[in-house]
Scaffold this active site. Structure first.
Site, PDB file in Angstrom:
ATOM      1  N   ARG B 130      -5.548  12.878  -5.155  1.00  0.00           N
ATOM      2  CA  ARG B 130      -5.412  11.431  -4.950  1.00  0.00           C
ATOM      3  C   ARG B 130      -6.362  10.958  -3.855  1.00  0.00           C
ATOM      4  O   ARG B 130      -6.950   9.875  -3.937  1.00  0.00           O
ATOM      5  CB  ARG B 130      -3.967  11.084  -4.601  1.00  0.00           C
ATOM      6  CG  ARG B 130      -3.693   9.586  -4.605  1.00  0.00           C
ATOM      7  CD  ARG B 130      -2.217   9.280  -4.572  1.00  0.00           C
ATOM      8  NE  ARG B 130      -1.584   9.647  -3.320  1.00  0.00           N
ATOM      9  CZ  ARG B 130      -0.306   9.447  -3.054  1.00  0.00           C
ATOM     10  NH1 ARG B 130       0.475   8.906  -3.970  1.00  0.00           N
ATOM     11  NH2 ARG B 130       0.208   9.804  -1.891  1.00  0.00           N
ATOM     12  N   LYS B 232      -4.870   4.890  -1.815  1.00  0.00           N
ATOM     13  CA  LYS B 232      -4.104   4.795  -0.567  1.00  0.00           C
ATOM     14  C   LYS B 232      -5.032   4.360   0.579  1.00  0.00           C
ATOM     15  O   LYS B 232      -5.130   5.019   1.623  1.00  0.00           O
ATOM     16  CB  LYS B 232      -3.422   6.133  -0.264  1.00  0.00           C
ATOM     17  CG  LYS B 232      -2.046   5.924   0.363  1.00  0.00           C
ATOM     18  CD  LYS B 232      -1.162   7.162   0.200  1.00  0.00           C
ATOM     19  CE  LYS B 232       0.022   7.101   1.122  1.00  0.00           C
ATOM     20  NZ  LYS B 232       0.976   6.038   0.763  1.00  0.00           N
ATOM     21  N   GLU B 268       5.552  -2.747  -6.482  1.00  0.00           N
ATOM     22  CA  GLU B 268       6.170  -1.696  -5.677  1.00  0.00           C
ATOM     23  C   GLU B 268       6.617  -2.291  -4.350  1.00  0.00           C
ATOM     24  O   GLU B 268       6.472  -3.483  -4.122  1.00  0.00           O
ATOM     25  CB  GLU B 268       5.193  -0.541  -5.445  1.00  0.00           C
ATOM     26  CG  GLU B 268       3.832  -0.927  -4.894  1.00  0.00           C
ATOM     27  CD  GLU B 268       2.930   0.301  -4.682  1.00  0.00           C
ATOM     28  OE1 GLU B 268       3.360   1.252  -4.021  1.00  0.00           O
ATOM     29  OE2 GLU B 268       1.794   0.270  -5.169  1.00  0.00           O
TER      30      GLU B 268
END
Lengths: 386, 385
Positions: B130, B232, B268
């Site tokens: 990720r 992220k 989210e």
């Protein structure tokens, strides 16, 4: 002698913190003696050579480290200490600092110019101070007061006076930076903030120099969205557009023109500049409705244009209108007033008039004239730094 | 048998864990020896040194563990071998890319202590991949998967005395990749730094294990299509602090964000994914570029499928949320957290929570796997000692 060695050390922010520490811990007498020595040293350094050893004819827009930077820190209640200068150099940060982990930071951009008469001038710096303050509110940050901001900027310019290029050779670009320096592990606002100001001599922002820019309209990546941080100068607006810029530059474009995120139908701004379209006597620019940065050059150019008798419209600008414009230009502190030679949108390239005798050049001459003191400053936009 | 082990230890003078590994090969053939070995491990575990912490009152504030990992590279180069160093301030140029233009991404993973003292990591290779994906989006070079996992393992192992006793929490591990070289005009930094630091933690929310109360945010979105919401990036977080602090000041635990275009679809929460349960169907918003693909999220989806639930990734309309039986959040930091209420446009809906809930069933399995109580048939857990 010891002080001279101290100040020449590359990472002396900790030393200067100690000097500031004297002040903080009440030994004001010691602090003021030290400050007197520091001021005397700065004066003697300035007298030693009027200009730093720089190739003034070949300045671009990359970092040329200057002598001094300014720093101050906030405490838990949110007030900033009286800041101080230190030699330009690395800062120490906690690895868990809010800015490093959660992007809690705001930048500003300003310039100091050297006029023909040798005066060092700044352009509407109080607007940057207020813009940072508004930005801090949006980003849940403590900010220095307008006065503290101005003091930091002035001190940085004065201390680095020999780095302000000779008249007509560029300017000293200043970067005030406010960031969360306190540690936070979970997602939360930092409890401590640091405000620094550093500078670098610069000339043209774009590698095209003063040649007209070629812009690419980006349809996938937005620069901002409603409810986001596009209207403030948050660092979070910039990292995510690096990829779009890289793709455009790889295809030969100077920069990217972004569309609104919601409809992808209206132009917003360029990566680090606002945009204006000229048709006849009318100058149009996208309204700052929460996603666009309200540029200080943008605001100033609108006023100059109105003074000159142009009709100026701040409104939603559908992307199709780029095909109808006669001239296009970008505005920004770093970019100045930059002519746009072409915009490419969905494989259609529209070209614009560039060169002397046009609206863009007319506005640019007046703005630069005011900024460098060759045109009378009737609007009180200029602050002389002495 | 115990006599044999202790005399062997004295004669070889090796650290106990190496003895145990050596003896494990013998004990494979001797069940009696195996149980004696377990006894020895438990004794060792009880004698192991811990940092001086109140393990019963861990929250989610930073308590820096002793060591951090640091590795650097240039823009067009590769990361060279990193090294552990004492946790402390790092030096950055004021003109560093991360400070001026937000060029950085981070990760979150945890080390857990099994009841026999072994330290376990949960799918760190997924965090590594990720981070690579995020680095590409943000124009940064990244450590290889092996380099990342090695750095995380080294950090966890060096800080083992900071891994809470079994059942008391975990060691939260924070890899962080930032542009540290100087930039003036907007552009990628010329140099990058990868660090990993750690802190023992308990529950993420101040509610502890109690159910959360969420507020649906309509003014501020967390991400927009084409933006960086799917990676992220540090740039996703500061902009939501305003909505988050406003919600917390009104007594909510966190904010639920809607899509930026229609303002009707669930995305989210500030630092976790969200799931909606209705009957035997568990739905979660599809990760279409604006939502972070959580590792806990994907693990919970697999566990739920194994347990016979119908798991659906789709656009989840906010009306479906208000009509659900249960809602829960997932994330490395938050674990699997039950949601007790959601408030949307002045309407407050309550959900089933408690021991018999789907959320609790999924949590038990996940935590069991992460802490070594449940057999790890999926190869999700790595033991580092």
């Amino acid at each position: 002698m010891a002080l001279r060695c101290l100040l020449k050390s590359p990472t002396t922010s900790s030393y200067i913190s100690k000097i500031c520490g004297f002040r903080m811990h009440g030994t004001k007498a010691v602090a003021s003696v030290v400050e007197e020595h520091v001021s005397a040293m700065l004066r003697s350094e300035r007298e030693d050579g009027e200009y730093a050893d720089v190739d003034w004819d070949n300045l671009g827009f990359s970092l040329v480290p200057t002598d001094y930077m300014f720093a101050t820190r906030s405490c838990k209640e949110g007030n900033f200490e009286q800041g101080c200068l230190s030699r330009y150099g690395n800062m120490e940060l906690n690895p868990a600092a809010g800015i490093l982990n959660y992007g809690q930071g705001l930048i500003e951009g300003m310039k100091a110019y050297r006029g023909e008469d040798g005066r060092v001038l700044m352009f509407r710096p109080e607007l940057n101070a207020m813009r940072m303050k508004n930005g801090a509110e949006r980003m849940c940050m403590h900010s220095p007061s307008v006065q503290q901001f101005m003091e930091g900027v002035k001190q940085t310019v004065l201390a680095n006076k020999r780095w302000v290029p000779p008249p007509g050779k560029g300017s000293l670009y200043l970067r005030p930076l406010l960031f969360g320096s306190g540690a936070s592990l979970g997602v939360s606002a930092a409890s401590e903030y640091t405000f620094v100001v550093f500078g670098s001599p610069v000339q043209n922002y774009f590698k095209e120099g003063t040649a007209a820019l070629n812009l690419y309209v980006e349809e996938v990546v937005p620069r901002a969205y409603i409810g986001g941080t596009g209207a403030v100068k948050a660092i979070s607006n910039y990292g995510p557009v690096l990829d779009a810029m890289r793709r455009a530059k790889a295809r030969g474009f100077s920069d990217v023109l972004y569309l609104d995120a919601e409809t992808k139908k209206n132009i917003e701004e360029v990566s680090a500049a606002n945009i204006f379209l000229v048709k006849g006597n009318t100058i149009v620019t996208p309204a700052t409705n929460g996603t666009i940065l309200r540029g200080i050059i943008r605001e100033s150019v609108i006023e100059i244009a109105l003074d000159l008798g142009y009709k100026v419209e701040e409104r939603v600008v559908p992307v199709e209108e780029i095909k109808e414009a006669e001239e296009v230009f970008c505005t920004g502190t770093a970019a100045g007033i930059a002519s746009v030679g072409s915009i490419t949108f969905q494989n259609t390239r529209t070209e614009y008039k560039v060169g002397d005798g046009l609206v863009t050049q007319q506005l640019r001459s007046i703005l630069v004239g005011i900024q460098t003191g060759s045109i009378q400053d009737t609007k009180h936009w200029i602050l002389e730094i002495d | 048998m115990i006599k044999t082990i202790s005399s062997l230890r004295k004669s070889l003078a090796l650290p106990i864990h190496l003895h145990i590994r050596t003896l494990q090969t013998f004990s494979k053939y001797n069940a009696q020896a195996a149980s004696a070995l377990e006894e020895r491990e438990k004794l060792f575990y009880q004698n192991e040194e811990y940092a001086d912490m109140d393990w019963d009152n861990l929250g989610f504030a930073l308590t820096p563990a002793d060591y951090m990992y640091v590795m650097k590279c240039s823009k067009d180069g590769d990361f060279t071998k990193g090294e552990l160093t004492r946790f402390g301030n790092i030096e950055l140029s004021p003109s560093a890319g991360v400070l001026n233009y937000g060029q950085a991404i981070y990760e979150g993973t945890k080390a857990y202590r099994k009841d026999n003292g072994k330290l376990l990591l949960f799918r760190p290779d997924h965090n590594a991949v990720r981070m690579q994906h995020g680095a590409e989006r943000m124009l940064m070079p990244s450590p290889s998967v092996d380099q990342f996992v090695d750095a995380v393992k080294q950090t966890a192992f060096a800080n083992k005395r900071w891994v809470p006793p079994s059942g008391k929490g975990s060691l939260y591990i924070r890899p962080l990749l930032m542009g540290t070289g100087p930039v003036l005009g907007l552009g990628p930094a010329p140099e990058y730094t990868f660090i990993v630091y750690a802190s023992p933690v308990g529950n993420y929310f101040k509610e502890g294990v109690a159910a959360l109360n969420l507020y649906v945010e309509e003014e501020h979105a967390r991400a927009a299509p084409g933006g960086s919401g799917g990676v992220k990036s540090i740039t996703n977080y500061a902009p939501v602090l305003k909505a988050l602090s406003r919600a917390k000041s009104l007594g909510y635990s966190d904010v639920l964000y809607l899509d930026s275009v229609k303002k009707k679809y669930l995305e989210e929460a500030s630092a976790c994914n969200v799931f909606v349960v209705k009957g035997r169907t568990i739905s979660t918003p599809a990760t279409n570029g604006t939502i972070l693909e959580g590792i806990t999220r994907k693990s919970v989806m697999e566990i739920a499928c194994d347990q016979g639930y119908q798991v659906v990734e789709k656009a989840v309309h906010v009306d479906e949320v208000m009509d659900a039986d249960e809602v829960f959040c997932t994330g490395t930091a938050v674990g699997v957290a039950p949601v007790g209420t959601i408030t949307y446009q002045d309407k407050r809906v309550e959900y089933e929570t408690g021991d018999e809930s789907v959320c609790q069933k999924l949590r038990s399995v996940l935590v069991g796997i992460q802490t070594g109580l449940v057999e790890d048939t999926k190869g999700w857990v790595t033991c580092i000692n």
